[in-house]
Design an enzyme around this catalytic site. Sequence first.
Site, short mmCIF file in Angstrom:
data_model
loop_
_atom_site.label_atom_id
_atom_site.label_comp_id
_atom_site.label_asym_id
_atom_site.label_seq_id
_atom_site.Cartn_x
_atom_site.Cartn_y
_atom_site.Cartn_z
CE LYS A 12 45.99 47.10 58.05
NZ LYS A 12 44.87 47.98 57.70
CB THR B 291 54.80 55.34 69.08
OG1 THR B 291 55.44 56.31 68.24
CG2 THR B 291 55.85 54.74 70.01
N GLY C 248 53.10 50.22 66.72
CA GLY C 248 54.44 49.78 66.32
C GLY C 248 55.10 48.91 67.39
CD GLU D 231 60.36 55.07 58.66
OE1 GLU D 231 60.44 55.99 59.50
OE2 GLU D 231 61.29 54.76 57.91
CB CYS E 90 55.06 60.96 60.77
SG CYS E 90 55.70 60.83 59.11
CD GLU F 135 52.25 61.66 66.07
OE1 GLU F 135 51.87 60.57 66.50
OE2 GLU F 135 52.89 61.78 65.00
P1 NAD Z 1 47.80 53.24 63.40
O1 NAD Z 1 48.99 52.74 64.12
O2 NAD Z 1 46.51 53.26 64.11
O3 NAD Z 1 47.55 52.38 62.09
C1 NAD Z 1 48.54 52.22 61.08
C2 NAD Z 1 48.26 50.96 60.30
O4 NAD Z 1 48.41 49.84 61.19
C3 NAD Z 1 46.84 50.86 59.74
O5 NAD Z 1 46.88 50.22 58.49
C4 NAD Z 1 46.15 49.98 60.77
O6 NAD Z 1 45.05 49.27 60.24
C5 NAD Z 1 47.26 49.02 61.15
N1 NAD Z 1 47.10 48.39 62.46
C6 NAD Z 1 46.38 48.85 63.53
N2 NAD Z 1 46.46 47.96 64.55
C7 NAD Z 1 47.24 46.94 64.12
C8 NAD Z 1 47.71 45.74 64.72
N3 NAD Z 1 47.36 45.40 65.97
N4 NAD Z 1 48.52 44.92 64.00
C9 NAD Z 1 48.89 45.26 62.76
N5 NAD Z 1 48.47 46.38 62.12
C10 NAD Z 1 47.66 47.22 62.80
O7 NAD Z 1 48.22 54.68 62.87
P2 NAD Z 1 47.35 55.71 62.04
O8 NAD Z 1 46.41 56.35 63.00
O9 NAD Z 1 46.80 55.06 60.80
O10 NAD Z 1 48.48 56.73 61.54
C11 NAD Z 1 48.90 57.79 62.33
C12 NAD Z 1 50.23 57.51 62.97
O11 NAD Z 1 51.18 57.12 61.99
C13 NAD Z 1 50.83 58.73 63.62
O12 NAD Z 1 51.37 58.41 64.89
C14 NAD Z 1 51.94 59.14 62.69
O13 NAD Z 1 52.96 59.89 63.27
C15 NAD Z 1 52.40 57.83 62.18
N6 NAD Z 1 53.11 57.98 60.90
C16 NAD Z 1 54.47 57.81 60.86
C17 NAD Z 1 55.17 57.98 59.67
C18 NAD Z 1 56.66 57.82 59.60
O14 NAD Z 1 57.17 57.67 58.50
N7 NAD Z 1 57.38 57.85 60.71
C19 NAD Z 1 54.48 58.32 58.51
C20 NAD Z 1 53.11 58.47 58.58
C21 NAD Z 1 52.43 58.29 59.78
#
Ligand code: NAD
Length: 470
Positions: A171, A226, A229, A246, A280, A372
């Site tokens: 996804k 987070t 997650g 992650e 990140c 962040e």
């Molecule tokens: P997000 O958590 O909003 O979304 C990430 C993904 O999860 C998207 O595909 C989203 O559609 C999906 N998602 C959202 N709600 C969900 C749910 N309830 N159930 C299942 N899936 C769901 O994050 P974002 O805004 O897309 O990305 C930014 C964040 O990602 C930042 O906090 C960044 O630090 C983190 N990040 C971490 C890493 C790492 O490797 N540690 C790498 C890249 C980004």
Amino acid sequence: MLPIRAPQVQDRREKGGGNVRDVISPVTEGVVASVAVASVEDTDAAVDRAHRAFQDWRAVSPGDRARLLRRFAAVVDDHNEELAQLEVRNSGHTIGNARWEAGNVRDVLDYYAGAPERLSGRQIPVAGGLDVTCYEPLGVVGVIVPWNFPMPIAGWGFAPALAAGNTVVLKPAELTPLTAIRLGELALEAGLPEGVLTVVPGKGSVVGERFVTHPLVRKVCFTGSTEVGKRIMAGCADQVKRVTLELGGKSANIVFADADLARAAAAAPGAVFDNAGQDCCARSRLLVQASAYDEFMGLLEQSVKAFRCEDPALESAQMGPLISAGRRASVASYVDDDAVLFRGTAPEGAGYWMPPTVLGARSTQDRHWREEIFGPVLSVLRFDDEADAIRMANDTEYGLSGSIWTRDLGRGIRVARGVEAGNLSVNSNSSVRYWTPFGGVKQSGLGRELGPDAVAAFCEVKNIYFSTEA
Ligand code: NAD
């Protein structure tokens, strides 16, 4: 406008049953594509297809699985420029970065293509028989990707999972589905059987949540915030489902007075402003030893002002726009003009632009120091000595990456061992090499991606005892 649709939800859309979402360019604010959005029923159909494909894929000989992954890598390589240009339009990544990102997908596929023939269990001594362990694939793996690095993060999930004999439902983030959809098509072009890698674009609350609740999805690999997650981990607990997380970061860039200050100052903007700070691993907290503060900040100001924030399609671009208007507003809410030490420049007019910005923190309690921001904002504080630097670096709920700049190797080792983070570099900004492990501690994540152990994380270890008693 590109008429891009995910093949697996195409039929439903043509029958008028599915929704469609416009994909917006952060550079022009115009529509670049229209993408079908999967429903719960589409997601279930994709998982069912992936489950059926798993029965055959797991039985493909290791040699043939390796050959197919290598062919997939070669096809991705042949399309490097196309994928990179697509990412520039969809995500506003600089063309140089986008080429690297497509190349990284090729690299992880090539690297993990070496795994099927090497994934071997053990023979353990027992009395009265023979005991062996074997690695078995889990089944269908759900990979959920954020918008900040759509290609590499997808590849870090699907390459080792496929090498281990799993099938994958992927996804992409709502804002950035285009390269993932294209990678799904290229997988078919390379000869991967239908259902082995299925791209399911759609909402997190629909597709992502269904990956978590669907009983045939045996593992969820999540990269994102987070907050989400934690929710995914709680959902997976219900079925004792495996999960890799992650998550976010607020990493420290620690500059000691004995460092090569010119080198550290030249590297610091890239460490936080690369990908417009939407990284990140961004080293968004700068800790400078007090005795070198003035000299270092003078050098840093020069390098920040020279950092090229411009049209990401230009070869010279070092930074493009933010991904959306909402993201820009969120980042701007952290910038109090009184705290600004200096700024770089950014284009004006259409596009979600924001200049690289350096803020002086008053204490470790400042909101811009603690949270962040996920944008081109760097917070700066001084420290006195080694113990002070380690204490300040660890004063956060996150622990993903970080850098230490010093000419004293012993100090570099001591501080790298003392900072609580999954990936540290001494006299470098680098966090990611596909052949070394990557992941966070504390609230930055759970589990590791990449490196030699990633394939085992997509397997169950089965133990079989053969009795030799007559
Ligand atoms: P997000 O958590 O909003 O979304 C990430 C993904 O999860 C998207 O595909 C989203 O559609 C999906 N998602 C959202 N709600 C969900 C749910 N309830 N159930 C299942 N899936 C769901 O994050 P974002 O805004 O897309 O990305 C930014 C964040 O990602 C930042 O906090 C960044 O630090 C983190 N990040 C971490 C890493 C790492 O490797 N540690 C790498 C890249 C980004």
